[in-house]
Design an enzyme around this catalytic site. Structure first.
Site, PDB file in Angstrom:
ATOM      1  NE  ARG A 193       5.429   1.363   7.638  1.00  0.00           N
ATOM      2  CZ  ARG A 193       6.681   0.734   7.717  1.00  0.00           C
ATOM      3  NH1 ARG A 193       6.745  -0.448   8.206  1.00  0.00           N
ATOM      4  NH2 ARG A 193       7.677   0.979   6.931  1.00  0.00           N
TER       5      ARG A 193
ATOM      6  CG  HIS B  46      -2.051   1.102  10.091  1.00  0.00           C
ATOM      7  ND1 HIS B  46      -2.588   0.285   9.115  1.00  0.00           N
ATOM      8  CD2 HIS B  46      -0.805   1.582   9.523  1.00  0.00           C
ATOM      9  CE1 HIS B  46      -1.641   0.296   8.261  1.00  0.00           C
ATOM     10  NE2 HIS B  46      -0.547   0.654   8.539  1.00  0.00           N
TER      11      HIS B  46
ATOM     12  CG  ASN C 260      -4.836  -2.590  10.378  1.00  0.00           C
ATOM     13  OD1 ASN C 260      -4.050  -1.893   9.724  1.00  0.00           O
ATOM     14  ND2 ASN C 260      -5.836  -2.236  10.716  1.00  0.00           N
TER      15      ASN C 260
ATOM     16  CG  HIS D 290       6.686   3.224   3.405  1.00  0.00           C
ATOM     17  ND1 HIS D 290       5.783   3.425   2.228  1.00  0.00           N
ATOM     18  CD2 HIS D 290       5.780   3.008   4.243  1.00  0.00           C
ATOM     19  CE1 HIS D 290       4.611   3.176   2.727  1.00  0.00           C
ATOM     20  NE2 HIS D 290       4.473   2.749   3.880  1.00  0.00           N
TER      21      HIS D 290
END
Length: 324
Positions: free
Chosen positions: A57, A61, A89, A188
């Site tokens: 991830r 981000h 975060n 996910h």
């Protein structure tokens, strides 16, 4: 007339021009770079299996906030509040130490050569493939940013309570398609989410004081037990039925009404994204192909600002130059 101002100007322009990304960028300067990164990632997953989902991830981000430049890895300074404390975060991303370990190994093998930004791209790919997902060829050659911004991250990164329409609009700003939205949401497929992210769906969807009607009743009962009212909202719950295996189970769960996040489940209830959820739930190969393509496209996002090759991913080597 002195040539110094002109020389400095040309130097700054050269610094600001982005080097073209390409596969095999380190083939001559650090030929074992990708092997070293993968080996460290593999060891990290043996030590802590959940690190795979977290490391993957980081690409999302980092790249969405001013391009793929490892700004996410910078620690705060007295004059700079970084992205680690951003809403999307803090209490969510972990495994920062994995990037430290990869950087340390690469600095030992090839000092001052491989950027932290490229490490994020390589490690994200390896986290997916080592979890049973696709492996793709990464384009490398990024530089590391000199700055980071909590404010930028807060303004850009979506909330887990976002819906499919919001995600489509957000991704479109980065030239990512509706298909990319759905495929990349498949990240996910591995990992866990916090109770914090699902409480509204369970108890007060859209301010109704009732649960989200899109949740399968049996799945809602399970979530109610894991995330009751008053629970420590940092308690984590599996994002799909096979949280350690990167597969298309995530999409099968969405079809069955078992999406954990609101931003997940609305991919199936929203007409524009539903067709891709169906497709990926029935054809894992199509999902893997679309996911890899989306990750490559996301990896192409760049800020165009001057950068460097950090010796420590947490700290910039030098101060930023204004107006670049």
């Amino acid at each position: 007339m002195s040539l110094l101002p002109l020389v400095l100007f040309l130097l700054l322009i050269t610094m600001a021009v982005a080097t073209p990304l390409r596969p095999g960028f380190y083939s001559e300067t650090c030929p074992e770079a990708e092997v070293i990164a993968r080996d460290v990632m593999k060891k990290a997953m043996v030590r802590e299996p959940r690190s795979a989902a977290s490391v993957m991830r980081f690409q999302f981000h980092d790249c969405f906030v001013n391009g793929c430049d490892a700004s996410l890895l910078l620690d705060d300074t007295p004059t700079m509040l970084g992205e680690k404390l951003a809403l999307s975060n803090i209490n969510s991303l972990s495994s920062f130490e994995v990037f430290d370990e990869i950087k340390e190994a690469l600095e030992e093998a090839c000092p001052g050569t491989v950027s932290c930004a490229d490490i994020i791209i390589m490690a994200s790919r390896d986290a997916v493939s080592l979890s049973g997902g696709p492996k793709w060829e990464v384009k490398l050659g990024r530089q590391d940013s000199l700055t980071t911004s909590k404010e930028d991250s807060d303004n850009i990164m979506p909330s887990p309570r976002s819906n499919a329409s919001f995600l489509i609009d957000l991704f479109a700003k980065f030239n990512l398609s509706v298909k990319d939205v759905v495929a990349l949401s498949g990240s996910h497929s591995i990992g866990q989410g916090r109770c914090f992210s699902v409480m509204v769906r369970l108890y007060n969807q859209s301010g109704s004081g009732k649960p989200d009607p899109a949740i399968d009743p049996m799945y809602r009962e399970k979530l109610n037990k894991l995330c009751p009212l008053g629970v420590d909202e940092n308690v984590t719950v599996d994002l799909d039925a096979t949280p350690k295996l990167f597969d298309n189970q995530y999409f099968k769960d969405l079809v069955a009404g078992r999406g954990f996040l609101n931003s997940d489940q609305t991919l199936f209830t929203y007409p524009e994204t539903r067709e891709y959820v169906w497709l990926f739930s029935e054809d894992e190969d199509e999902f893997f192909k679309a996911f890899a393509e989306g990750m490559v496209k996301m990896g192409d996002l760049r800020s165009g600002r001057a950068g460097e090759i950090r010796s420590n991913c947490r700290v910039a080597n030098r101060k930023p130059v204004d107006n670049l």
